[in-house]
Structure formats: structure tokens, C-alpha cells
Scaffold this motif. Structure first.
Motif, mmCIF file in Angstrom:
data_model
loop_
_atom_site.group_PDB
_atom_site.id
_atom_site.type_symbol
_atom_site.label_atom_id
_atom_site.label_comp_id
_atom_site.label_asym_id
_atom_site.label_seq_id
_atom_site.Cartn_x
_atom_site.Cartn_y
_atom_site.Cartn_z
ATOM 1 N N ALA A 69 9.559 -0.151 5.527
ATOM 2 C CA ALA A 69 9.076 -0.074 6.914
ATOM 3 C C ALA A 69 8.932 -1.462 7.535
ATOM 4 C CB ALA A 69 7.725 0.654 6.964
ATOM 5 N N MET A 70 8.910 -2.482 6.677
ATOM 6 C CA MET A 70 8.755 -3.864 7.162
ATOM 7 C C MET A 70 9.995 -4.722 6.879
ATOM 8 S SD MET A 70 5.983 -4.262 8.821
ATOM 9 C CE MET A 70 5.643 -6.018 8.771
ATOM 10 N N CYS A 87 0.904 -3.201 -0.359
ATOM 11 C CA CYS A 87 1.528 -2.493 0.752
ATOM 12 C C CYS A 87 0.933 -2.812 2.123
ATOM 13 C CB CYS A 87 1.472 -0.997 0.503
ATOM 14 S SG CYS A 87 1.877 -0.554 -1.193
ATOM 15 N N ALA A 88 -0.229 -3.484 2.157
ATOM 16 C CA ALA A 88 -0.761 -3.892 3.457
ATOM 17 C C ALA A 88 -0.139 -5.222 3.881
ATOM 18 C CB ALA A 88 -2.280 -4.010 3.404
ATOM 19 N N VAL A 104 1.666 5.231 5.137
ATOM 20 C CA VAL A 104 2.699 4.233 5.445
ATOM 21 C C VAL A 104 3.245 4.514 6.836
ATOM 22 C CG1 VAL A 104 4.925 3.253 4.782
ATOM 23 C CG2 VAL A 104 3.328 4.006 3.009
ATOM 24 N N ALA A 105 3.111 3.536 7.731
ATOM 25 C CA ALA A 105 3.565 3.711 9.106
ATOM 26 C C ALA A 105 4.960 3.118 9.295
ATOM 27 C CB ALA A 105 2.585 3.027 10.057
ATOM 28 N N PHE A 106 5.740 3.789 10.120
ATOM 29 C CA PHE A 106 7.082 3.327 10.472
ATOM 30 C C PHE A 106 7.177 3.234 11.991
ATOM 31 C CE2 PHE A 106 7.413 5.385 6.417
ATOM 32 C CZ PHE A 106 8.383 4.684 5.711
ATOM 33 N N SER A 119 3.351 -5.980 3.352
ATOM 34 C CA SER A 119 4.783 -5.799 3.121
ATOM 35 C C SER A 119 5.582 -6.698 4.062
ATOM 36 C CB SER A 119 5.170 -4.350 3.396
ATOM 37 O OG SER A 119 4.579 -3.497 2.451
ATOM 38 N N TYR A 122 2.720 -3.047 13.327
ATOM 39 C CA TYR A 122 2.766 -4.501 13.178
ATOM 40 C C TYR A 122 3.729 -5.113 14.183
ATOM 41 C CZ TYR A 122 3.427 -9.041 10.855
ATOM 42 O OH TYR A 122 3.508 -10.372 10.567
ATOM 43 N N GLY A 176 -3.518 -3.715 8.379
ATOM 44 C CA GLY A 176 -3.428 -2.966 7.127
ATOM 45 C C GLY A 176 -4.602 -3.286 6.227
ATOM 46 N N GLU A 227 8.871 2.507 0.131
ATOM 47 C CA GLU A 227 8.800 2.862 1.557
ATOM 48 C C GLU A 227 8.032 1.865 2.416
ATOM 49 O OE1 GLU A 227 8.240 4.860 -0.956
ATOM 50 O OE2 GLU A 227 9.095 6.845 -0.658
ATOM 51 N N SER A 228 6.855 1.426 1.924
ATOM 52 C CA SER A 228 6.049 0.545 2.756
ATOM 53 C C SER A 228 6.808 -0.740 3.060
ATOM 54 C CB SER A 228 4.729 0.224 2.048
ATOM 55 O OG SER A 228 3.996 -0.704 2.792
ATOM 56 N N CYS A 229 7.484 -1.275 2.065
ATOM 57 C CA CYS A 229 8.256 -2.501 2.292
ATOM 58 C C CYS A 229 9.490 -2.205 3.145
ATOM 59 C CB CYS A 229 8.613 -3.155 0.962
ATOM 60 S SG CYS A 229 7.168 -3.938 0.191
ATOM 61 N N LEU A 265 -4.095 1.700 4.444
ATOM 62 C CA LEU A 265 -3.168 1.571 5.563
ATOM 63 C C LEU A 265 -2.073 0.596 5.172
ATOM 64 C CD1 LEU A 265 -5.647 1.370 8.571
ATOM 65 C CD2 LEU A 265 -4.306 3.341 7.796
ATOM 66 N N ALA A 266 -0.824 1.050 5.327
ATOM 67 C CA ALA A 266 0.289 0.266 4.790
ATOM 68 C C ALA A 266 1.519 0.377 5.672
ATOM 69 C CB ALA A 266 0.601 0.743 3.380
ATOM 70 N N GLY A 267 2.527 -0.388 5.294
ATOM 71 C CA GLY A 267 3.803 -0.344 5.996
ATOM 72 C C GLY A 267 3.732 -1.130 7.287
ATOM 73 N N ASN A 268 4.320 -0.540 8.337
ATOM 74 C CA ASN A 268 4.411 -1.233 9.618
ATOM 75 C C ASN A 268 3.131 -1.005 10.417
ATOM 76 O OD1 ASN A 268 5.198 -2.268 12.119
ATOM 77 N ND2 ASN A 268 7.336 -1.790 11.698
ATOM 78 N N ILE A 269 2.088 -1.712 10.036
ATOM 79 C CA ILE A 269 0.776 -1.507 10.652
ATOM 80 C C ILE A 269 0.150 -2.872 10.913
ATOM 81 C CG2 ILE A 269 -0.527 -1.327 8.464
ATOM 82 C CD1 ILE A 269 -1.137 1.236 11.123
ATOM 83 N N LYS A 270 -0.502 -3.006 12.077
ATOM 84 C CA LYS A 270 -1.021 -4.318 12.468
ATOM 85 C C LYS A 270 -2.181 -4.738 11.570
ATOM 86 C CE LYS A 270 -2.461 -6.662 16.698
ATOM 87 N NZ LYS A 270 -3.004 -6.376 18.055
#
Lengths: 159, 539
Positions: free
Chosen positions: A90-91, A128-129, B431-433, A131, B386, B363, A86-88, B356-361
Motif C-alpha cells: 500500500a506504500m 506496518c505503521a 491496512v489502508a489503501f 511501511s 498518508y 499509523g 499488503e501494508s508495504c 493502523l497500517a499501510g497508507n495511513i497518515k
């Protein structure tokens, strides 16, 4: 068996069996040792493993095929794992995945025609930080974009 | 510069954490070494753990009399300019003016706002230096534990309020107490560390193992002494090769120094520790499946009872704890149960290392007492998405955690508060989207992941996950949407109530939360399909 194992590989497997067979819960450490040493777990090894550990061949087969990490076929010179979690996602992992497949001209579980790279999906590399992430052999790479991915693939092909 | 170089070599810190390496920390360290050599300056590069500000990796620090000064992120191309600006003397006006100079690390707001207990040393020490560990309060917890009876150690852990940080949040002390009282006197018992951190969006276990391995070793040793176990296993996921090497190196050093093995610290206690590699099965993060795997079998989930605390590894009483739970034990034994319990809210005591993960500035790793809100995490720490677009959904607690919409961002991070909104904290991954996320696709992925990872023992999970993918596909394609939506809810109900473990039992969390909070994404033909998007991108 289509490809009978060389005497050399069989001897290696036999010596790994001897090293591991007294460990409690020996099977998985033994399978790791075989795959680390010869690159995969040949089906021909099931019989000697089963005899040494007092298991059936079916039990050994069951364990090898249960775990995603184990493989029964040789791979390319390098193995590229692409994170699909999921984390990847999202990116932009899906975009990256499509680009990699197009660039290598293969799908997952396949090896490039020059034998350089085998492609595998993976579900989380713990990066995951940063991704999207991929792993080439034992090294993780983060914040992958088209350029970084192309460089990494070219580097692997050249080495 | 040369006058400084004549003194002791200046210490420069360049992290060796996997995430730092993934952004080029090795290349940066090499470039610094080469540039120093070229200029005839003597330096000492220490490969520390990461401070956890991953958007700033490679995060380079220079030691000064006032503390470490950070320069980040440093790529090889920046190195010459740093030397030109005399960055080894961070007080110089040129170093102060350098665009990468962030000032004293300890003064960075992002770190100052945290309450780092479990992560107290992480990013500060050299992970494989036992001396460094000892110089930063290492093994103080064990020293105290050795003065207590097993029951007193267990009581300390119980009183601290620590709950299992792997996700299930079961009180650690109660689990230990069961193992302490289990079996005949002298029966073989085991401590098993669950280091099969497979949840997307989580990496705190990896950081502990790579960046402060001795704290885990110390925690497991204390657990062994507390319950009477003399053998420990760390079941480590195969996706973490660096953690494997670092743990093995640390275990060897701890053994050589008398902290592991026979006669620990000169006492009669004995505790052996071994790392076992997992093999890429997500379900082996479930404790009974993990035990099967450690025994050399397929990772099929066991029926409970019997509990692993009574009949665990090889049928013996076994403590199975997550990395973070075990790594928190030393500080509890060092500072006392009350010290730890003073942090937190309600029944969630202590701190949670949040990832903090995913689409985050921004992380990274944020350790805070329970009670902070998601919004604080996402915006005050995370700095928003992000991509700069609005954060539309967050998934907390891994692939089996619910998706939360913006309206739930004020929920405090607390096990019970999350239960109330039908969500879970899990292992603390967020995980942010952004607003480009397609929630129908995420719901489909949840079923797909469950199908890939199901151990196959129980029918709701094995069959339900595959049927779930098919039914969601029908909804996405606009086939009998109303009927199929009802079918997904029925199927989810069966999986929730009929699965043997959390894999099948919690897959409905992401699925139903996506359907409930983001219903608009389940209206067919409302947007281009994934295939269309990929076709456009690849073309």
C-alpha cells in the motif's frame, strides 16, 4: 556432494548436535543454531543430524526445505529482506523492490557479484505503521525511499 | 541549564521498540547522549517501549514534576537545537516555543481517547526493568491468582468474556476449562503462546513482547497455574530478533526474582518458560501446524479433533493462546472479570489493540473497547491516508481478511458485526489503501500468498491457490472474462468449504471481497498493467 564440508564446520555441527539433541522437539532449534553459526545448513549435516535425533535423512531434508527461513547455501556478507506484504504494498513496496533489484542487479535468492548482499523476500516485518520496510541482517528500517535505500545499501557494502 | 544538571540527572526517554529503531531511535539516543556530554550536562537515558504513535518516532520524552513532555519526531539533526532551547527544562519559554514540543504526553488527544488495558504500561516503562514493571501494577494479577483455586481462575477468565485475540475469537476461558479437565491427575500439560504474528498490518504482539515482556510472562504463568501446566513455550516468529532478546532477558530476570521456575512467589507452583524461534512459515500461526513445528516437524496442519486442548503438544493437553490474549490475563486477574467485561459491545467484551497500517497518515497502536467504527479509526485516529488521496479500500484482519469499501466504513469493530458483512476482525490489523490500489492485483496476491505459504496437506489450498493465480491472470488479461470469473467463484467455494484450515479456507475472503466491492478493477484493459507501471517507474 559438490562441496565437501571442512573438518572445522563438521566439528562445529557435531558439537551443536550434542548440545541440542536432548531438547524436546530439538530439530528446529538445532537448525537455527547451525544456520546462526555457519550461515546456512549444509546438506552434509543431514546425516549426522538424522542419526542423533533418530530421524530419516528425508525427514531432516523435509523440515529444512519446509521453512522459508532456512537455507542450504552460503549467503553474502549481509542479507537484505524486502517486505512484500499488503501494508508495504500500500506504500509502494513493489516500486521499492524493483529499484532494489535494479540497483543490486540481482533477483530474489541471489547474492551480489561482490558477495556483499543476498536479497530475500519477506512477508511482514511487523513494522506496518512505517511501511515500506526492509530488514538488513537483524535491523528493521521503515519509511524507505530511494535515497534511504541507496544509503543503506552503500553502508552495507562499505562495512 | 547547568543549575538543573547539578540536581539528579534528568530522565530522557527514547524508545527501543523495533519501529522506533526503524526510524532511527538509536541514532537519536546517541546524539542526545553526545550532545549532553559535550555540554557537561548529566542526563539519564531510559530506553522505554513505544507509546505507539509511530508517525512521531523517534518519540523523545523529558521527565518533569508534572509528567513527561514529548518532543517528536527527533532526528539527530534536531538534537543541538533542542539543547539550545533548554528542552531539559520543558517549562522554559524557549523549550515551549520549540517546534517539536508536543506538550505533556498524557494530554495528547490520540492517547487520551484510548482505553489502554492490555497496553497500560507500554511506552511508559523500561521493558526489561522488573522494578519498573512492579511499580506499574505488575504481578498484581498473579498475586490474586495465587489466592484462587484453578477453577476460580478459569471462571474469572470465562466471566471476563475474553475471546482469542489471534483471530479466531474463541472464548479463552472455555479453552482453559477444557485443558483444566483434560487427562489424568498429574498429566503433563503445556501452555503455548502463539507469537507467530504473520499477518500484514499487525504488530501488537511484537509491541507487547518488545515493550512489556513481563506482562506476557505473567499471563502465561497464570495460565499454567490455572490449568496445571508447568511448562510454557513462546513460539516466536524469526522475523522478530529484538523480541527474542528482550523476552529472554525478561525471562531470566523473572526467574532470578522467583516469578518463574520452582516455587513461584514462595508457593508450590512451578512454571518454566522457554522461547522457541519459528522459521518463517506463515501457516505455523495455525495452532496445530504450530504444535507440529514445536515438535520439530514440518508445519503440516493436523486434523481436528482431537483438539489441542485434549491432545496438543507431544500429545498432551495444551493451551494455545495468542500473545494479546495471554497479555490481557494479568489485568483481568488484577481488576476482576467485571471490570474487563464492562468494556465492549454485544459478545465482544473488553478492548482490542487495533493496529493502523499501510497508507495511513497517523499509523500506530490504538487500544479501544469494541464498538468503535472503522471510520473513526481511519480518520479520527489515522488522519486519512498518508498520501493525502482518498482511502479506497481497507483490509482488516491480515492477508486472509476481506477488503472493505468506503460504504462499509461505518461498521463497528465487533466480531459479530464483521461476520454480518462477510469480513473478519482477525488480530486487529487495519491496512489502508489509497485510490491508486489495483484490486485485481490484490486478489491475485491473495492467491499467490496462499500458494507460497500453503503447507500442502489439503488439495483445495495446495492446488487451488496456484490455479487461482492463473485464473485471475486470465481475467486481468481479458481471456474469457465471464467464464473465468465464474471459475474463480467456484474455486473459492471449494477452498472455503474444503480446506483443512483458515489459510485455504479464508483466502477467498480477500479474493471475493475484491471482486464484489471493486468489480470495476476486474474489467480488462481499464488501466495500465502492473508491469507497465513498473517499467515506467524503473525507466
Amino acid at each position: 556432494m559438490a562441496n565437501a564440508l571442512s573438518i572445522e564446520k563438521l566439528t562445529t555441527i557435531q558439537s551443536l548436535i550434542t548440545q541440542h539433541k536432548e531438547m524436546p522437539g530439538a530439530l528446529i532449534p538445532l537448525l537455527h543454531a547451525i544456520q546462526d553459526t555457519i550461515g546456512y545448513i549444509p546438506e552434509d549435516s543431514y546425516l549426522p543430524i538424522s542419526r542423533a535425533l533418530a530421524l530419516s535423512v528425508a525427514e531432516v531434508h523435509g523440515v529444512v526445505t519446509f521453512y522459508h527461513h532456512f537455507r542450504t547455501f552460503p549467503i553474502g556478507k549481509h542479507i537484505l529482506y524486502v517486505c512484500r506484504a499488503e501494508s508495504c504494498q500500500a506504500m509502494g513496496a513493489e516500486k521499492l523492490e524493483a529499484i532494489i533489484k535494479a540497483k543490486l542487479n540481482i533477483d530474489y535468492h541471489q547474492t551480489t557479484s561482490d558477495g556483499a548482499i543476498t536479497l530475500e523476500p519477506i512477508y511482514c516485518l511487523g513494522n506496518c505503521a512505517c511501511s515500506p520496510a526492509v530488514m538488513m541482517d537483524d535491523e528493521v528500517y521503515g519509511r524507505m525511499d530511494n535515497q534511504k535505500m541507496a544509503d543503506l545499501i552503500n553502508e552495507a557494502r562499505a562495512s | 541549564m547547568t543549575s538543573i544538571a547539578k540536581d539528579l540527572p534528568i530522565k530522557i526517554y527514547v524508545p527501543r521498540d523495533s519501529s522506533a529503531l526503524s526510524l532511527g531511535a538509536n541514532r537519536t539516543a546517541k546524539a542526545i547522549q553526545q550532545e549532553a556530554h559535550k555540554r557537561g550536562i548529566e542526563i539519564e537515558i531510559i530506553r522505554n517501549g513505544s507509546r505507539g504513535l509511530f508517525w512521531l518516532e523517534p518519540f523523545v520524552e523529558v521527565a518533569t514534576a508534572n509528567g513527561r513532555v514529548a518532543f517528536a519526531p527527533v532526528q539527530p539533526k534536531d538534537v543541538a537545537s533542542l539543547f539550545d532551547a533548554s528542552f531539559l527544562n520543558p517549562d522554559s519559554s524557549t523549550a515551549k516555543a520549540h517546534s517539536l514540543n508536543l506538550g505533556l504526553t498524557e494530554e495528547l488527544e490520540w492517547l487520551k481517547k484510548q482505553q489502554r488495558l492490555t497496553f497500560a504500561r507500554i511506552g511508559i516503562t523500561d521493558p526489561v526493568s522488573l522494578d519498573d514493571y512492579l511499580a506499574h501494577d505488575g504481578y498484581k494479577g498473579l498475586a490474586n491468582a495465587l489466592k484462587l483455586t484453578p477453577a476460580e481462575i478459569v471462571k474469572t477468565v470465562t466471566d471476563s468474556g475474553l475471546r482469542g485475540r489471534g483471530g479466531a475469537a474463541f472464548p479463552t476461558g472455555i479453552k482453559w476449562n477444557t485443558v483444566l479437565g483434560a487427562g489424568e491427575i498429574g498429566v503433563q500439560k503445556y501452555i503455548v503462546c502463539n507469537a507467530d504474528e504473520g499477518d500484514s498490518g499487525t504488530y501488537s504482539d511484537r509491541m507487547v513482547m518488545e515493550d512489556d515482556p513481563f506482562v506476557l510472562i505473567e499471563g502465561m504463568t497464570i495460565a499454567g497455574i490455572a490449568v496445571g501446566a508447568n511448562q510454557g513455550y513462546i513460539y516466536l516468529r524469526s522475523e522478530y530478533p529484538h523480541a527474542l532478546h528482550i523476552l529472554n532477558e525478561a525471562i531470566a530476570k523473572a526467574e532470578a526474582a522467583g516469578y518463574l521456575g520452582e516455587n513461584i512467589c514462595g508457593t508450590n507452583h512451578r512454571f518454566k518458560l522457554e522461547v522457541r524461534r519459528a522459521a518463517g512459515a506463515y501457516v505455523c500461526g495455525e495452532e496445530t501446524s504450530l504444535l507440529e513445528s514445536l515438535e520439530g516437524k514440518r508445519g503440516l496442519v493436523r486434523f481436528k479433533p482431537p483438539l489441542p486442548a485434549i491432545e496438543g503438544l507431544f500429545g498432551k493437553p495444551t493451551v494455545v493462546n495468542n500473545v494479546i490474549s495471554l497479555a490481557t490475563i494479568p489485568i483481568i486477574l488484577d481488576k476482576g472479570a467485571q471490570f474487563y467485561a464492562d468494556y465492549g459491545m454485544g459478545r465482544s467484551r473488553g478492548t482490542l489493540p487495533i493496529q493502523l497500517a499501510g497508507n495511513i497518515k497517523h499509523g500506530g497502536l490504538v487500544e479501544l473497547a469494541f464498538g468503535a467504527t472503522l471510520r473513526e479509526l481511519l480518520y479520527d485516529f489515522g488522519g486519512g491516508s498518508y498520501t493525502g488521496k482518498p482511502i479506497r479500500a481497507v483490509q482488516v484482519g491480515g492477508p486472509l481478511g476481506a477488503f472493505l469499501p468506503e460504504s462499509q466504513f461505518d461498521t463497528p469493530l465487533d466480531y459479530e458485526e464483521f461476520s454480518k458483512i462477510w469480513a473478519v476482525l482477525g488480530h486487529g490489523g487495519i491496512v489502508a489503501f489509497d485510490d491508486t490500489v489495483d484490486m485485481a492485483k490484490m486478489a491475485r496476491y491473495a492467491f499467490e500468498f496462499c500458494a507460497i505459504e500453503s503447507c500442502g496437506k489439503c488439495t483445495p489450498c495446495r492446488i487451488g491457490s496456484s490455479r487461482g493465480v492463473e485464473v485471475i491472470d486470465k481475467i486481468i488479461n481479458g481471456t474469457d472474462v465471464e467464464k473465468n470469473t465464474k471459475l474463480v467463484r467456484d474455486l473459492s467455494d471449494t477452498m472455503l468449504n474444503g480446506s483443512l484450515c483458515a489459510l485455504g479456507g479464508m483466502t477467498p475472503y480477500p479474493v471475493l471481497s475484491a471482486m464484489n466491492h471493486f468489480a470495476e478493477d476486474f474489467v480488462p484493459n481499464s488501466k495500465p498493467t502492473l508491469k507497465k507501471i513498473i517499467d515506467i517507474v524503473v525507466a
